[in-house]
Design a protein around this motif. Structure first.
Motif, short mmCIF file in Angstrom:
data_model
loop_
_atom_site.label_atom_id
_atom_site.label_comp_id
_atom_site.label_asym_id
_atom_site.label_seq_id
_atom_site.Cartn_x
_atom_site.Cartn_y
_atom_site.Cartn_z
N HIS A 163 56.70 41.53 48.99
CA HIS A 163 56.04 42.15 47.42
C HIS A 163 56.43 40.63 46.59
CE1 HIS A 163 54.44 45.94 48.28
NE2 HIS A 163 55.78 46.19 49.01
N THR A 164 55.91 39.60 46.89
CA THR A 164 56.25 38.62 45.72
C THR A 164 57.68 37.96 45.89
OG1 THR A 164 54.43 39.01 44.54
CG2 THR A 164 55.62 37.28 43.66
N HIS A 165 58.53 38.67 45.27
CA HIS A 165 60.03 38.63 45.27
C HIS A 165 60.79 39.40 45.78
CE1 HIS A 165 59.33 35.26 42.25
NE2 HIS A 165 58.40 36.35 41.50
N ASP A 166 60.00 40.29 46.85
CA ASP A 166 61.01 41.60 47.23
C ASP A 166 60.46 41.53 48.65
OD1 ASP A 166 62.63 43.58 47.66
OD2 ASP A 166 61.18 44.85 46.84
N TYR A 167 61.53 41.58 49.81
CA TYR A 167 61.27 41.63 51.15
C TYR A 167 62.08 42.96 51.54
CZ TYR A 167 59.77 37.08 50.26
OH TYR A 167 58.70 36.11 49.94
N PHE A 213 55.52 34.32 46.89
CA PHE A 213 56.00 33.13 46.04
C PHE A 213 57.22 32.51 46.75
CE2 PHE A 213 53.82 35.21 42.19
CZ PHE A 213 52.65 34.68 42.70
N GLU A 214 57.68 33.24 47.55
CA GLU A 214 58.91 32.74 48.34
C GLU A 214 58.65 32.51 49.98
OE1 GLU A 214 62.11 35.33 47.28
OE2 GLU A 214 61.87 34.82 44.90
N THR A 215 59.74 31.91 50.56
CA THR A 215 59.61 31.83 51.88
C THR A 215 60.53 32.85 52.81
OG1 THR A 215 61.44 29.88 51.87
CG2 THR A 215 59.12 29.30 51.74
N ASP A 216 61.42 33.47 51.96
CA ASP A 216 62.39 34.29 52.79
C ASP A 216 61.68 35.46 53.70
OD1 ASP A 216 63.71 33.01 50.47
OD2 ASP A 216 64.96 34.80 50.33
N GLY A 217 60.48 35.85 53.22
CA GLY A 217 59.74 36.83 54.09
C GLY A 217 59.43 36.13 55.39
N PHE A 249 50.09 33.06 51.12
CA PHE A 249 50.50 32.17 50.02
C PHE A 249 50.08 32.37 48.61
CE2 PHE A 249 49.91 29.87 54.45
CZ PHE A 249 51.11 30.15 54.88
N GLY A 250 50.98 32.42 47.70
CA GLY A 250 50.47 32.78 46.46
C GLY A 250 49.81 31.59 45.49
N ILE A 251 49.18 31.75 44.62
CA ILE A 251 48.49 31.13 43.66
C ILE A 251 48.86 31.54 42.09
CG2 ILE A 251 46.62 30.43 44.94
CD1 ILE A 251 44.69 32.13 42.97
N MET A 285 58.07 23.95 72.52
CA MET A 285 57.68 24.48 71.31
C MET A 285 56.31 24.75 70.89
SD MET A 285 59.19 24.19 67.90
CE MET A 285 58.65 24.33 66.33
N PRO A 286 56.33 26.37 70.59
CA PRO A 286 54.80 26.80 70.44
C PRO A 286 54.11 26.21 69.04
CG PRO A 286 56.61 28.30 69.53
CD PRO A 286 57.16 27.33 70.27
N GLU A 287 52.83 26.11 69.24
CA GLU A 287 51.87 25.90 68.20
C GLU A 287 52.24 27.05 67.01
OE1 GLU A 287 48.06 24.97 68.96
OE2 GLU A 287 48.20 23.53 70.49
N ILE A 288 52.26 26.44 65.75
CA ILE A 288 52.14 27.16 64.70
C ILE A 288 50.89 27.30 64.03
CG2 ILE A 288 53.46 27.78 62.44
CD1 ILE A 288 55.63 26.01 63.61
N TRP A 289 50.28 28.44 63.95
CA TRP A 289 49.03 28.65 63.27
C TRP A 289 49.38 29.45 61.95
CZ3 TRP A 289 44.99 30.67 67.44
CH2 TRP A 289 44.88 29.55 68.56
N ILE A 290 48.67 29.09 60.85
CA ILE A 290 48.52 30.01 59.48
C ILE A 290 47.35 29.97 59.24
CG2 ILE A 290 50.99 28.78 58.90
CD1 ILE A 290 49.30 27.00 57.08
N GLU A 291 47.04 31.16 58.30
CA GLU A 291 45.76 31.54 57.85
C GLU A 291 45.61 31.49 56.24
OE1 GLU A 291 45.21 34.40 61.74
OE2 GLU A 291 45.85 35.31 59.78
N PRO A 292 45.75 30.65 55.71
CA PRO A 292 45.61 30.59 53.99
C PRO A 292 44.05 31.00 53.76
CG PRO A 292 45.91 28.15 54.83
CD PRO A 292 46.06 29.22 56.17
#
Length: 440
Positions: A163-167, A213-217, A249-251, A285-292
């Motif tokens: 949640h943006t700033h809460d995991y 907005f953060e990378t912790d999650g 990823f946020g805007i 090393m596995p491939e890393i996929w993302i979905e922006p």
């Protein structure tokens, strides 16, 4: 004032995007009008790719097409070398009609129909993200029928909700998507697909939320995934070739939002996966996929409206109405989403009036923005609402029989109409007349 991408205050104090005068575009194509800043989209795509390439990591960046689907946007994503995430037969059909390479298409969804799955298999798309046991059985049957091996990712629910700033570590267990890591569903699903000849299990997928907005999650999710990979490797002899970490990823819609740069999200993912891989000395090393999705097109979109009637209730509120609303942007009504806006033909005038922007639908809830500072306006002015590129056109509707707007791409001073404005004839195209005396 937050101007995104190539947006700037240009001649005549007008808002210019992509080297084009938004006011002149509004006059030419009518309003409401969706405008897309193509250069911003290209730069954002390059930003996501650059981080992977600098680290020499195998990757795919798949545009999450639910954010905005059209032939032109799919062709643009193909030009930038992206893959594509689709969630319906309609999105898949549009992608194929756009000439998008089928082997770079991934099919998501929690309730894909047999017809959709067969369409995907016959189209030889890159992979299907398997969401549940029902889908495993459907794909096994279809694979046997078509004598085809199916490339899949297993969608996992890691128990992390962002949640943006809460995991929240346990929150996402209650989700309609995926196989839960905590209750044994994921282990059972993996065993089932590994024992079937019909499946090529490329790897896993997870998605922890949206507008992050953060990378912790992402770091927490990777840690949980790799803990399971260790037991999967020991118990089933399986280690994934692909780890798809989703999007979200946020805007920056308003000053309240503080997103990171695309490469910051990617670098955090790479660093954590690399750290986890140090525990698997004998594994590649596995491939890393993302979905922006939103982060590729959201702040590239601006909606231009014509200002119409006004209603001022002294001491209460000043309403300014526009010629669109919840038919072209339903997010404020659904989610209380917040937006910024400017008067496109009065960009340098002092914004001293506090107004609320009302849509034209016959609904009291059709409000686009509450308590917005604007200069004095009249019915010859144009309102530009920023960051409407994601979930605007894709969620547009014909409530009150209002036509969907046109979509125009702008880049380097050039404009291109990529979606026509609907006509009244379009609204009744699928209607059939009542047969004579059918209910008598």
């Amino acid at each position: 004032m937050n101007l995104h991408g190539t947006a700037q205050i240009g001649k005549n104090e007008h808002l210019w995007i992509g080297g084009a005068d938004t006011v002149e575009l509004a006059k030419k194509y009518g309003t409401p009008l969706y405008l897309y800043d193509v250069a911003l989209i290209r730069n954002r795509a390059k930003g996501f790719k650059k981080a992977f390439e600098e680290k020499g990591i195998g990757y795919q960046v798949a545009y999450a097409s639910k954010a905005f689907s059209s032939i032109a946007i799919f062709q643009l994503m193909n030009q930038e070398g992206l893959s594509l995430d689709v969630v319906s037969g309609g999105e898949l059909y549009t992608a194929l009609q756009a000439g998008f390479p089928a082997d770079r298409i991934h099919f998501h969804g929690n309730n894909k129909s047999p017809a959709e799955l067969e369409f995907a298999l016959k189209s030889h798309i890159g992979c299907i993200v398997v969401d549940n046991f029902h889908e495993i059985h459907l794909l096994k049957t279809l694979g046997e029928k078509l004598n085809q091996k199916v490339n899949i990712l297993l969608r996992l629910t890691p128990g992390i909700e962002a949640h943006t700033h809460d995991y929240i570590i346990t929150g996402q267990e209650d989700s309609k998507f995926g196989f839960d890591l905590g209750n044994g569903q994921a282990d059972k699903a993996l065993q089932e697909v590994l024992k079937s000849f019909q499946f090529n299990v490329l790897g896993v997928h997870c998605h922890i939320g949206s507008q992050i907005f953060e990378t912790d999650g992402f770091t927490l999710a990777i840690d949980k995934l790799f803990s399971h990979f260790k037991s999967w490797n020991n118990d089933f002899g399986y280690f994934p070739d692909v780890v798809n970490l989703g999007g979200g990823f946020g805007i920056q819609y308003t000053d309240e939002d503080t997103p990171l740069k695309p490469e910051q999200y990617v670098m955090a993912m790479i660093e954590e996966v690399t750290k986890q891989m140090s525990k698997f000395k004998d594994k590649k090393m596995p491939e890393i996929w993302i979905e922006p999705g939103r982060s590729l097109v959201g702040d590239a979109g601006t909606t231009i409206y014509s200002i119409g009637s006004q209603k001022e209730i002294e001491g209460v509120r000043h309403y300014v109405s526009v010629d669109g609303g919840m038919t072209d942007n339903i997010r404020p009504a659904l989610y209380q989403a917040k937006y910024d806006a400017y008067v496109a033909n009065k960009m340098n005038e002092t914004m001293t009036n506090i107004v609320s922007i009302a849509g034209k639908c016959c609904e009291s809830g059709d409000m686009l923005i509450w308590d917005l500072a604007l200069p004095k306006v009249n019915d010859s002015d144009y309102l530009a609402v920023t960051c409407t590129g994601a979930y605007g056109y894709s969620m547009a509707n014909n409530y009150n029989r209002i036509q969907r707007p046109a979509v125009v791409f702008v880049e380097d001073g050039e404009e291109q109409l990529v979606v026509k404005r609907e006509t009244y004839e379009d609204l009744i195209r699928q209607d059939l007349p009542l047969k004579t005396k059918v209910f008598v």
